[in-house]
Write an enzyme that holds these catalytic residues in place. Sequence first.
Site, PDB file in Angstrom:
ATOM      1  N   PHE A 102       0.755  -1.304   0.057  1.00  0.00           N
ATOM      2  CA  PHE A 102      -0.115  -0.056  -0.069  1.00  0.00           C
ATOM      3  C   PHE A 102       0.959   1.251  -0.156  1.00  0.00           C
ATOM      4  O   PHE A 102       1.540   1.316   0.773  1.00  0.00           O
ATOM      5  CB  PHE A 102      -0.869  -0.027   1.201  1.00  0.00           C
ATOM      6  CG  PHE A 102      -2.017  -0.801   1.284  1.00  0.00           C
ATOM      7  CD1 PHE A 102      -3.351  -0.639   0.809  1.00  0.00           C
ATOM      8  CD2 PHE A 102      -1.957  -2.285   1.709  1.00  0.00           C
ATOM      9  CE1 PHE A 102      -4.259  -1.254   0.789  1.00  0.00           C
ATOM     10  CE2 PHE A 102      -3.021  -3.087   1.538  1.00  0.00           C
ATOM     11  CZ  PHE A 102      -4.204  -2.606   1.231  1.00  0.00           C
ATOM     12  N   ASP A 103       0.367   2.147  -0.741  1.00  0.00           N
ATOM     13  CA  ASP A 103       1.005   3.639  -0.838  1.00  0.00           C
ATOM     14  C   ASP A 103       0.374   4.206   0.503  1.00  0.00           C
ATOM     15  O   ASP A 103      -0.543   3.539   1.335  1.00  0.00           O
ATOM     16  CB  ASP A 103       0.432   4.425  -1.928  1.00  0.00           C
ATOM     17  CG  ASP A 103       0.803   5.953  -2.014  1.00  0.00           C
ATOM     18  OD1 ASP A 103       1.938   6.042  -1.516  1.00  0.00           O
ATOM     19  OD2 ASP A 103       0.027   6.530  -1.923  1.00  0.00           O
ATOM     20  N   LEU A 104       0.757   5.234   1.100  1.00  0.00           N
ATOM     21  CA  LEU A 104       0.391   5.681   2.439  1.00  0.00           C
ATOM     22  C   LEU A 104      -0.400   7.135   2.132  1.00  0.00           C
ATOM     23  O   LEU A 104      -1.561   7.035   2.196  1.00  0.00           O
ATOM     24  CB  LEU A 104       1.584   6.208   3.374  1.00  0.00           C
ATOM     25  CG  LEU A 104       1.189   7.165   4.465  1.00  0.00           C
ATOM     26  CD1 LEU A 104       0.109   6.260   5.530  1.00  0.00           C
ATOM     27  CD2 LEU A 104       2.565   7.268   5.410  1.00  0.00           C
TER      28      LEU A 104
END
Length: 226
Positions: free
Chosen positions: A26-28
């Site tokens: 996941f990107d943040l």
Amino acid sequence: MACNMIEIKDFSAATQAFGEFDYIFFDLDGTLTDPAEGITNSFVYALKYFGLEIPSYQKLCSFIGPPLIQTFKKEFGFTEENCTLGVKKYREYFAQKGLFENKVYAGIPEFLAELKESGKHLAVATSKPEEYSVKILEHFGLAQYFEQICGSAMDESRSKKEDVIAYALQKMNVSDKSKVLMVGDREYDIIGAKVNGLKSCGVLYGYGSRQEFIEAGADYLIESAE
């Protein structure tokens, strides 16, 4: 062009759609949390230092995603020296206030818990400095869901998304890239995944657009976080 992009209504449908993957990265910013307030305030602080005109809020929000140096160079024509100084000034504000001027998107904790309970291995791959990313995820109670939190280096030596994803693959000891999915809200996440031979998923509730994901070649698209 992702002609066969699979569109998914929300996270409840995504759990089933992601069945073929063992690892979900996941990107943040714009994917797990909405960082708009902290990031835009940090840019305003930095730009005021240089005496520059402050862009519109909408324009400031478009800076969410790319590495800081890239934004200062591309959007403001900064020299290498001023890019370094711009990042320094940005972080003066961000480290003290902007870090927690942030909020978790509705549905994210439940989705992460469901994925983890189903046996998925979760990691964060973000262009935000790793030190800040760990603090943010711990602050919002999300760190517990991830086996690794992988971000950029403070000296910007690892800031491109493809480099962060490669770093995450190494940290997670991935041997079969076909079992990995990268989830993010900007084209940089999709392109970074492709460079590393991974499939990708764009989320429309963040700061990217449907057209952006189509052009970048996303394999999946999630419309809503709730």
